[in-house]
Design a protein around this motif. Structure first.
Motif, PDB file in Angstrom:
ATOM      1  N   ARG A  29       0.837  -1.206   0.000  1.00 29.34           N
ATOM      2  CA  ARG A  29       0.000   0.000   0.000  1.00 29.34           C
ATOM      3  C   ARG A  29       0.871   1.254   0.000  1.00 29.34           C
ATOM      4  O   ARG A  29       0.558   2.235  -0.665  1.00 29.34           O
ATOM      5  CB  ARG A  29      -0.941   0.003   1.217  1.00 29.34           C
ATOM      6  N   LEU A  30       1.970   1.222   0.749  1.00 24.89           N
ATOM      7  CA  LEU A  30       2.866   2.376   0.813  1.00 24.89           C
ATOM      8  C   LEU A  30       3.575   2.635  -0.513  1.00 24.89           C
ATOM      9  O   LEU A  30       4.090   3.736  -0.735  1.00 24.89           O
ATOM     10  CB  LEU A  30       3.893   2.208   1.928  1.00 24.89           C
ATOM     11  N   ALA A  31       3.622   1.654  -1.397  1.00 26.71           N
ATOM     12  CA  ALA A  31       4.246   1.860  -2.711  1.00 26.71           C
ATOM     13  C   ALA A  31       3.530   2.973  -3.474  1.00 26.71           C
ATOM     14  O   ALA A  31       4.126   3.601  -4.357  1.00 26.71           O
ATOM     15  CB  ALA A  31       4.250   0.556  -3.515  1.00 26.71           C
ATOM     16  N   GLY A  32       2.283   3.260  -3.113  1.00 27.11           N
ATOM     17  CA  GLY A  32       1.574   4.375  -3.722  1.00 27.11           C
ATOM     18  C   GLY A  32       2.069   5.727  -3.238  1.00 27.11           C
ATOM     19  O   GLY A  32       1.866   6.747  -3.872  1.00 27.11           O
ATOM     20  N   ARG A  33       2.714   5.730  -2.099  1.00 22.32           N
ATOM     21  CA  ARG A  33       3.243   6.964  -1.516  1.00 22.32           C
ATOM     22  C   ARG A  33       4.745   7.045  -1.694  1.00 22.32           C
ATOM     23  O   ARG A  33       5.299   8.113  -1.901  1.00 22.32           O
ATOM     24  CB  ARG A  33       2.894   6.972  -0.029  1.00 22.32           C
ATOM     25  N   ARG A  34       5.405   5.948  -1.567  1.00 27.58           N
ATOM     26  CA  ARG A  34       6.868   5.875  -1.617  1.00 27.58           C
ATOM     27  C   ARG A  34       7.277   5.188  -2.916  1.00 27.58           C
ATOM     28  O   ARG A  34       7.262   3.966  -3.017  1.00 27.58           O
ATOM     29  CB  ARG A  34       7.411   5.092  -0.417  1.00 27.58           C
ATOM     30  N   LEU A  55      14.659  -3.411   3.067  1.00 26.13           N
ATOM     31  CA  LEU A  55      15.951  -2.731   2.976  1.00 26.13           C
ATOM     32  C   LEU A  55      15.804  -1.332   2.373  1.00 26.13           C
ATOM     33  O   LEU A  55      16.393  -0.364   2.868  1.00 26.13           O
ATOM     34  CB  LEU A  55      16.932  -3.561   2.140  1.00 26.13           C
ATOM     35  N   LEU A  56      15.021  -1.222   1.300  1.00 25.23           N
ATOM     36  CA  LEU A  56      14.794   0.084   0.669  1.00 25.23           C
ATOM     37  C   LEU A  56      14.074   1.037   1.629  1.00 25.23           C
ATOM     38  O   LEU A  56      14.434   2.212   1.722  1.00 25.23           O
ATOM     39  CB  LEU A  56      13.985  -0.072  -0.619  1.00 25.23           C
ATOM     40  N   TYR A  57      13.086   0.527   2.324  1.00 22.44           N
ATOM     41  CA  TYR A  57      12.348   1.375   3.258  1.00 22.44           C
ATOM     42  C   TYR A  57      13.289   1.872   4.353  1.00 22.44           C
ATOM     43  O   TYR A  57      13.297   3.058   4.687  1.00 22.44           O
ATOM     44  CB  TYR A  57      11.161   0.616   3.867  1.00 22.44           C
ATOM     45  N   GLN A  58      14.082   0.963   4.910  1.00 21.98           N
ATOM     46  CA  GLN A  58      15.013   1.358   5.971  1.00 21.98           C
ATOM     47  C   GLN A  58      15.988   2.418   5.455  1.00 21.98           C
ATOM     48  O   GLN A  58      16.224   3.431   6.121  1.00 21.98           O
ATOM     49  CB  GLN A  58      15.764   0.129   6.497  1.00 21.98           C
ATOM     50  N   ARG A  59      16.557   2.185   4.290  1.00 22.59           N
ATOM     51  CA  ARG A  59      17.531   3.124   3.735  1.00 22.59           C
ATOM     52  C   ARG A  59      16.912   4.498   3.494  1.00 22.59           C
ATOM     53  O   ARG A  59      17.453   5.522   3.915  1.00 22.59           O
ATOM     54  CB  ARG A  59      18.110   2.582   2.429  1.00 22.59           C
ATOM     55  N   GLU A  60      15.775   4.514   2.815  1.00 25.04           N
ATOM     56  CA  GLU A  60      15.159   5.783   2.428  1.00 25.04           C
ATOM     57  C   GLU A  60      14.557   6.546   3.605  1.00 25.04           C
ATOM     58  O   GLU A  60      14.425   7.759   3.547  1.00 25.04           O
ATOM     59  CB  GLU A  60      14.087   5.550   1.358  1.00 25.04           C
ATOM     60  N   MET A  61      14.195   5.844   4.659  1.00 26.65           N
ATOM     61  CA  MET A  61      13.557   6.499   5.801  1.00 26.65           C
ATOM     62  C   MET A  61      14.539   6.767   6.947  1.00 26.65           C
ATOM     63  O   MET A  61      14.138   7.177   8.029  1.00 26.65           O
ATOM     64  CB  MET A  61      12.370   5.658   6.289  1.00 26.65           C
ATOM     65  N   GLY A  62      15.829   6.518   6.691  1.00 26.34           N
ATOM     66  CA  GLY A  62      16.848   6.842   7.685  1.00 26.34           C
ATOM     67  C   GLY A  62      16.910   5.882   8.859  1.00 26.34           C
ATOM     68  O   GLY A  62      17.394   6.232   9.938  1.00 26.34           O
ATOM     69  N   LEU A  63      16.453   4.665   8.666  1.00 24.71           N
ATOM     70  CA  LEU A  63      16.522   3.637   9.709  1.00 24.71           C
ATOM     71  C   LEU A  63      17.789   2.807   9.505  1.00 24.71           C
ATOM     72  O   LEU A  63      18.349   2.784   8.398  1.00 24.71           O
ATOM     73  CB  LEU A  63      15.296   2.731   9.624  1.00 24.71           C
ATOM     74  N   PRO A  64      18.247   2.101  10.542  1.00 22.94           N
ATOM     75  CA  PRO A  64      19.382   1.190  10.336  1.00 22.94           C
ATOM     76  C   PRO A  64      19.030   0.149   9.263  1.00 22.94           C
ATOM     77  O   PRO A  64      17.977  -0.494   9.331  1.00 22.94           O
ATOM     78  CB  PRO A  64      19.561   0.523  11.703  1.00 22.94           C
ATOM     79  N   GLU A  75       7.287  -0.215  13.597  1.00 25.73           N
ATOM     80  CA  GLU A  75       6.533   0.976  14.002  1.00 25.73           C
ATOM     81  C   GLU A  75       6.591   2.072  12.938  1.00 25.73           C
ATOM     82  O   GLU A  75       5.599   2.750  12.697  1.00 25.73           O
ATOM     83  CB  GLU A  75       7.036   1.513  15.336  1.00 25.73           C
ATOM     84  N   ALA A  76       7.748   2.237  12.292  1.00 26.34           N
ATOM     85  CA  ALA A  76       7.879   3.255  11.245  1.00 26.34           C
ATOM     86  C   ALA A  76       6.970   2.916  10.060  1.00 26.34           C
ATOM     87  O   ALA A  76       6.258   3.785   9.537  1.00 26.34           O
ATOM     88  CB  ALA A  76       9.331   3.380  10.794  1.00 26.34           C
ATOM     89  N   ILE A  77       6.985   1.652   9.646  1.00 26.68           N
ATOM     90  CA  ILE A  77       6.150   1.220   8.525  1.00 26.68           C
ATOM     91  C   ILE A  77       4.676   1.352   8.899  1.00 26.68           C
ATOM     92  O   ILE A  77       3.869   1.902   8.140  1.00 26.68           O
ATOM     93  CB  ILE A  77       6.496  -0.228   8.103  1.00 26.68           C
ATOM     94  N   ARG A  78       4.323   0.888  10.084  1.00 23.97           N
ATOM     95  CA  ARG A  78       2.941   0.943  10.542  1.00 23.97           C
ATOM     96  C   ARG A  78       2.428   2.386  10.615  1.00 23.97           C
ATOM     97  O   ARG A  78       1.337   2.696  10.140  1.00 23.97           O
ATOM     98  CB  ARG A  78       2.820   0.257  11.904  1.00 23.97           C
ATOM     99  N   ALA A  79       3.212   3.270  11.201  1.00 25.95           N
ATOM    100  CA  ALA A  79       2.802   4.671  11.335  1.00 25.95           C
ATOM    101  C   ALA A  79       2.668   5.334   9.957  1.00 25.95           C
ATOM    102  O   ALA A  79       1.719   6.084   9.707  1.00 25.95           O
ATOM    103  CB  ALA A  79       3.797   5.433  12.209  1.00 25.95           C
ATOM    104  N   ASP A  80       3.611   5.050   9.063  1.00 31.95           N
ATOM    105  CA  ASP A  80       3.578   5.595   7.712  1.00 31.95           C
ATOM    106  C   ASP A  80       2.334   5.097   6.984  1.00 31.95           C
ATOM    107  O   ASP A  80       1.617   5.856   6.326  1.00 31.95           O
ATOM    108  CB  ASP A  80       4.855   5.180   6.976  1.00 31.95           C
TER     109      ASP A  80
END
Length: 191
Positions: A29-34, A55-64, A75-80
């Motif tokens: 679902r987030l692929a529509g936003r990201r 891995l892409l989500y972590q990299r692009e969102m500044g997560l380890p 939590e980052a994915i869920r909140a987003d």
């Protein structure tokens, strides 16, 4: 307990009962936003495409960038995802059949949607006979399925099986969802 709090708790239980499938659903679902996220199949298997998306989500969102879905990543994915859904996001795609095996043969109420899709296509494509969307396996319905199968280069059985459903879905997307109004003059047959 408020209704929204009750819904939120129900959502949390659902997400946690199928964690990999829920993760895949949220990321798809987030692929529509990201735009950097790939489209994922929600199959419940943490395979290479799911790992790539994490891995892409972590990299692009500044997560380890670990590839592991720890609490912080979850939590980052869920909140987003919740924010995206609350803001309207893209419309949820329709799943016409239950997850898993394709129902074969499709019958009864399961035929109403494919029959309706063919009825709409009949306004734009030559060779589809008018037919009511009533769930019946009538002769006109079987002829329309044979037309569809012939156009797609499939065996002409007159039974809506998975390959025929895939062909119908592609035609509907091409000539109804993505096409401007008006008949394009298609009379069957594509590579």
């Amino acid at each position: 307990m408020s209704l929204s709090q009750s819904r939120r708790e129900l959502l949390e239980r659902e997400l946690l009962s199928r964690p990999v499938g829920s993760l895949q659903y949220m990321l798809s679902r987030l692929a529509g936003r990201r735009q950097f996220l790939p489209q994922l199949a929600v199959d419940g298997v943490f395979g290479p495409r799911t790992l790539e998306a994490v891995l892409l989500y972590q990299r692009e969102m500044g997560l380890p960038v670990t590839g592991s879905v720890d609490g912080r990543t979850w939590e980052a994915i869920r909140a987003d995802w919740l924010d995206w859904e609350a803001s309207g996001g893209r419309p949820r795609p329709l799943r016409a059949f239950p997850e898993g095996d394709f129902p074969s043969p499709v019958e009864g109420e399961g035929l109403i949607l494919p029959q309706t899709m063919l009825s709409v296509l009949a306004r734009r494509l030559e060779g589809i006979a008018p037919h009511r969307a009533d769930g019946s396996q009538s002769a006109p319905w079987a002829e329309n399925v044979r037309w569809l199968q012939k156009a797609a280069g499939l065996p002409q059985t007159g039974v809506l099986d998975r390959p025929a459903w895939e062909a119908l879905s592609r035609l509907y997307e091409l000539f109804v969802i993505s096409a401007p109004a008006g008949p394009p003059g298609f009379s069957g047959g594509w590579g």
